[in-house]
Design an enzyme around this catalytic site. Structure first.
Site, PDB file in Angstrom:
ATOM      1  N   SER A  98       0.828  -1.203   0.000  1.00 40.69           N
ATOM      2  CA  SER A  98       0.000   0.000   0.000  1.00 40.69           C
ATOM      3  C   SER A  98       0.864   1.256   0.000  1.00 40.69           C
ATOM      4  O   SER A  98       1.975   1.278   0.556  1.00 40.69           O
ATOM      5  CB  SER A  98      -0.897   0.006   1.238  1.00 40.69           C
ATOM      6  OG  SER A  98      -1.528   1.255   1.415  1.00 40.69           O
TER       7      SER A  98
ATOM      8  N   TYR B 141      -2.784  -0.139  10.048  1.00 40.44           N
ATOM      9  CA  TYR B 141      -2.911  -0.754   8.724  1.00 40.44           C
ATOM     10  C   TYR B 141      -1.595  -0.632   7.963  1.00 40.44           C
ATOM     11  O   TYR B 141      -1.077  -1.613   7.413  1.00 40.44           O
ATOM     12  CB  TYR B 141      -4.029  -0.070   7.946  1.00 40.44           C
ATOM     13  CG  TYR B 141      -4.023  -0.381   6.468  1.00 40.44           C
ATOM     14  CD1 TYR B 141      -4.418  -1.636   6.011  1.00 40.44           C
ATOM     15  CD2 TYR B 141      -3.637   0.574   5.529  1.00 40.44           C
ATOM     16  CE1 TYR B 141      -4.408  -1.936   4.650  1.00 40.44           C
ATOM     17  CE2 TYR B 141      -3.625   0.285   4.177  1.00 40.44           C
ATOM     18  CZ  TYR B 141      -4.010  -0.974   3.742  1.00 40.44           C
ATOM     19  OH  TYR B 141      -3.991  -1.267   2.398  1.00 40.44           O
TER      20      TYR B 141
END
Length: 323
Positions: A129, A154
């Site tokens: 990501s 995350y």
């Protein structure tokens, strides 16, 4: 021989499965169908995939390693893996951290352990990501930059996944490629993404909640371009001594958040009610990908900007939800 796609009922996973089958490949799709967002949306994607004879579905949680391995023993031999299963969402990770370590760390570890025992495995591609870069001021970001200052749990779990993949490549010679995705959007997108929330709010006449008082920008990347980049990476096995690679996959252009709002307004023919808020915990102000490595080494060439891509999403949304 088949390609294993984890997170097959997810947004990107669904589109990757479709494209692989269009290429004539057999796909084993795995998903836990968790309830982070609408299971009915995931099931609708899965129903479309299951209509193709080249697709086989396995309903299992990757964090349950023993059950995962036993289920795959019943299916075709796996030649390549596209690991997209993950617990998504930045702000949710702050209040529900264990769901992220379970899915994004333990689940990935299950895949890596499985991969090291596959005799004919050609390549493992996994999703990372843009969040791993944190709130950097060095823009556009390159894969050569430091990425050890995550702003959310995350992001930390995604970085942990990259480090695990590095270890397994070194220890067991598994060819791995990590893909740092930048704000992916398009038809069948996730309900927790800004474009989905904004479209829904405008159609309902509710306020559009805009963080950091609108002073934000994102490298919005259309899902078709992401799929092209993902499969290009899958087809290009790292040939360097380390047997691993990592790429940014983005549009290569950072767009103001308020411009996204304007394009949705124009697509819907409405004027949004705007509610400006402070920066939310765990968020970053700007994402902007340097994609030159992916362009040079993979032939990655994103084609769809938000002027074209946002109306495509809006049309899908209105058809799917009957708005």
């Amino acid at each position: 021989m088949a390609t294993l796609v984890t997170g097959a009922a997810g947004f990107i996973g669904f589109h990757v499965c479709v494209e692989l089958m269009m290429r004539g490949e057999t796909v084993v799709g795995l998903d836990s169908l968790n309830a982070y967002y609408s299971v009915s949306l995931k099931q609708a994607r899965l129903d479309m995939l299951s209509a193709n004879k080249r697709f086989q579905f396995v309903h299992v949680d990757l964090a349950d390693e023993n059950r995962f391995v036993s289920r795959l023993e019943e299916l075709p031999k796996i030649r390549r893996i596209v690991h997209l299963a993950a617990q998504a969402g930045v702000r949710y990770s702050i209040t529900n951290p264990r769901s992220y370590t379970s899915s994004n760390v333990d689940g990935f570890l299950s895949i890596l352990e499985y991969a090291k025992n596959l005799k004919n495995l050609e390549h493992l591609v996994y999703s990372s990501s843009s969040s791993v870069y944190g709130n950097t001021e060095e823009l556009p970001v390159t894969t050569r930059q430091e990425s050890h200052e995550p702003e959310s749990i995350y992001a930390a779990t995604k970085k942990a996944g990259e480090l695990l993949a590095t270890c397994y490549s070194k220890l067991y010679g598994i060819p791995t490629t990590g893909l740092r995705y930048f704000t992916v959007y398009g038809p069948w997108g996730r309900p927790d993404m800004a474009i989905f929330k904004f479209t829904k709010a405008m159609l309902e006449g509710s306020p559009v909640k805009i963080n950091n008082r609108g002073d934000m920008s994102r490298d919005f990347t259309f899902v078709d371009d992401i799929v092209d980049g993902t499969l290009a990476a899958l087809d290009n096995i790292p040939k360097n001594a380390s047997r691993r690679a990592i790429y940014n996959l983005g549009r290569g252009r950072s767009e103001p958040l308020l411009r996204l709002v304007e394009i949705i307004e124009r697509s819907l023919g409405v004027v949004a009610k705007k509610e400006f808020r402070e920066m939310q915990q765990g968020d970053v102000k700007t994402t902007f990908a340097d994609i030159e490595e992916a362009r040079t080494e993979l032939g990655f060439n994103p084609k769809i900007g938000i002027e074209e891509g946002v109306p495509i999403f809006v049309d899908w949304y209105k058809k799917y939800y009957g708005s």
